[in-house]
Enzyme design. Structure first.
Site, PDB file in Angstrom:
ATOM      1  N   HIS A  20       0.834  -1.217   0.000  1.00 48.84           N
ATOM      2  CA  HIS A  20       0.000   0.000   0.000  1.00 48.84           C
ATOM      3  C   HIS A  20       0.869   1.268   0.000  1.00 48.84           C
ATOM      4  O   HIS A  20       0.787   2.063  -0.919  1.00 48.84           O
ATOM      5  CB  HIS A  20      -1.008   0.053   1.154  1.00 48.84           C
ATOM      6  CG  HIS A  20      -1.941  -1.123   1.202  1.00 48.84           C
ATOM      7  ND1 HIS A  20      -2.777  -1.432   0.152  1.00 48.84           N
ATOM      8  CD2 HIS A  20      -2.143  -2.073   2.152  1.00 48.84           C
ATOM      9  CE1 HIS A  20      -3.462  -2.512   0.472  1.00 48.84           C
ATOM     10  NE2 HIS A  20      -3.101  -2.931   1.667  1.00 48.84           N
TER      11      HIS A  20
ATOM     12  N   ASP B 172      -5.049  -8.254  -3.325  1.00 41.58           N
ATOM     13  CA  ASP B 172      -5.290  -8.046  -1.896  1.00 41.58           C
ATOM     14  C   ASP B 172      -6.610  -8.636  -1.405  1.00 41.58           C
ATOM     15  O   ASP B 172      -6.694  -9.825  -1.123  1.00 41.58           O
ATOM     16  CB  ASP B 172      -5.184  -6.532  -1.600  1.00 41.58           C
ATOM     17  CG  ASP B 172      -5.201  -6.210  -0.113  1.00 41.58           C
ATOM     18  OD1 ASP B 172      -5.188  -7.141   0.709  1.00 41.58           O
ATOM     19  OD2 ASP B 172      -5.216  -5.007   0.239  1.00 41.58           O
TER      20      ASP B 172
END
Ligand SMILES: [Zn+2]
Length: 443
Positions: A265, A316
């Site tokens: 991220h 993810d």
């Protein structure tokens, strides 16, 4: 030995028409261009063949949430409560069935290698299974049965927040200490299709004084080390309160950053964070479809790459499983933010989705169509409603900006044809496998 004839092939800088790829023992032994017709006996792959795609960040069980977490308002933190309710119900058997179906969905999307950021280790209350690695082993077996490679990023998850014990949900994730985590992971064995890496769930979940234990474990094995980093501003605020610094600075001070490390991220960073990550060669795994789904924000991927951080991509939470969508979303997010176009070329985006993603997972020998590389590749149809029309000048633009996972026709892993003509060769009826596995978990 087997020969594949590729109608069109992406060779890193441009699309070549008519390419013969020779494969022996799971590796590419030769790539010949200027082959206008298939050699006798060759396997014919019509369309545009790309190197296999690497999904550098996955939590397989999040697939059970798709479509059911879109009603009402909320934040990352309210979504997490629903996610925990699914984690509570996982067993080695149900996780194996779900993992197998999810990895089969990935193969159908052209993904040949997955980085599984795995933290549901123990039975309820944190009691170890008879085999303490039963959950990780279930995922390694699931990947084998789905025909894809896996890097099991076994994740240390020891605390709920800074100085807080794990909550009731999180007891399943915790080994109690980084040392106990390291001992358990040391038993995991690598296999032809599976590598073992390490992960720090986040600076929230591993106390500062135990970060170095995890980093050392990865260092000793030269294994990849991944960490969720600054996905939420609340994590930054709590870290500042507890340690007087940003999460990135905390990781740097405890020896976590470096070229084998990937921050996942990297959304809310200071200029100093970006310099620390780039200067140490730490990678960045962007997960744009999850980041937009969870209202995380847009990370500074352009600045990170410019500072020296290689980029990879992951699906993810599996709101969608489509690495081509992840690749274009990174560029399109940047266009929305800056109101200018062309931050990355299609070739650069494909590199993040293939070679650099593989490198982030410890597979330096995959992600390129070249002699010596693992024979992992995937073919995109050029005659679908999305892709029909002339190939643009360099060719990769069609794959990155027009195609979707639904256009994947073939996936070959280690020279083995895992997806043929859009059908998984090993897992019969992948949609039913998904539905059954999710039903077993959610009822
Ligand atoms: Zn994640």
């Amino acid at each position: 030995m087997r020969t594949y004839w590729l109608e069109h092939a992406w060779l890193g800088t441009n699309v070549e028409p008519g390419v013969a790829v020779e494969v022996a023992d799971g590796r590419i032994t030769a790539v010949r261009t200027g082959v206008p017709t298939p050699p006798p006996g060759a396997e014919i792959l019509r369309g545009l063949t790309l190197p296999g795609l690497a999904n550098a960040h996955s939590h397989a069980f999040h697939r059970a949430l798709r479509g059911t977490v879109q009603v009402g308002s909320g934040t990352f933190w309210t979504w997490r409560e629903v996610m925990y309710s699914v984690a509570d119900r996982l067993t080695p058997e149900t996780y194996h069935a779900l993992g197998r179906a999810v990895y089969a969905e990935m193969a159908l999307a052209g993904i040949t290698c997955v980085g599984e950021f795995h933290y549901v280790h123990h039975a309820h209350g944190g009691t170890p299974y008879a085999d303490p690695n039963a959950m990780g082993e279930a995922l390694i077996a699931a990947a084998a049965e789905a025909g894809v490679r896996i890097t099991l990023l076994d994740t240390a998850y020891l605390s709920s927040g800074f100085g807080e014990e794990p909550n009731a949900h999180q007891l399943r994730f915790s080994d109690g200490s980084a040392e106990a985590w390291a001992e358990r992971c040391a038993v995991l064995k690598e296999r032809d299709h599976a590598r073992i890496g390490a992960a720090i769930h986040s600076v929230r979940a591993v106390p500062a004084e135990q970060l170095a234990t995890v980093a050392r474990w990865a260092e000793e094995r030269q294994a990849p080390l991944h960490v969720h980093l600054s996905e939420q501003t609340a994590e930054n605020d709590a870290c500042l309160r507890a340690h007087g610094c940003t999460p990135t600075r905390l990781l740097a001070d405890h020896g976590v950053l470096g070229p084998r490390t990937t921050g996942v991220h990297n959304t809310h960073l200071t200029d100093e964070d970006i310099a620390l990550l780039g200067g140490s060669g730490t990678g960045t795994c962007m997960c744009p479809t999850t980041e937009r789904d969870l209202a995380d924000g847009i990370g500074p991927a352009v600045a990170l790459q410019r500072a020296g951080s290689p980029l990879s991509l992951g699906s993810d939470s599996h709101a969608v499983i489509d690495l081509l969508e992840e690749a274009r979303a990174m560029e399109l997010n940047e266009r929305l933010r800056t109101r200018t176009r062309g931050h990355w070329t299609a070739a650069e985006l494909l590199r993040a989705a293939s070679a650099d993603g593989h490198a982030a997972l410890g597979w330096d020998d995959a992600g390129n169509l070249e002699a010596g590389a693992l024979a992992d590749f995937t073919t995109i149809a050029l005659d679908s409603v999305r892709t029909a029309g002339p190939l643009p000048r360099l060719g990769a633009e069609t794959a990155v900006f027009a195609a979707s996972a639904a256009d994947v026709r073939h996936t070959v892993v280690g020279g083995r044809h895992v997806v043929r003509d859009g059908v998984h060769a090993l897992v019969q009826d992948v949609p039913s496998a998904l539905a059954d596995a999710i039903e077993a978990l959610r009822g």
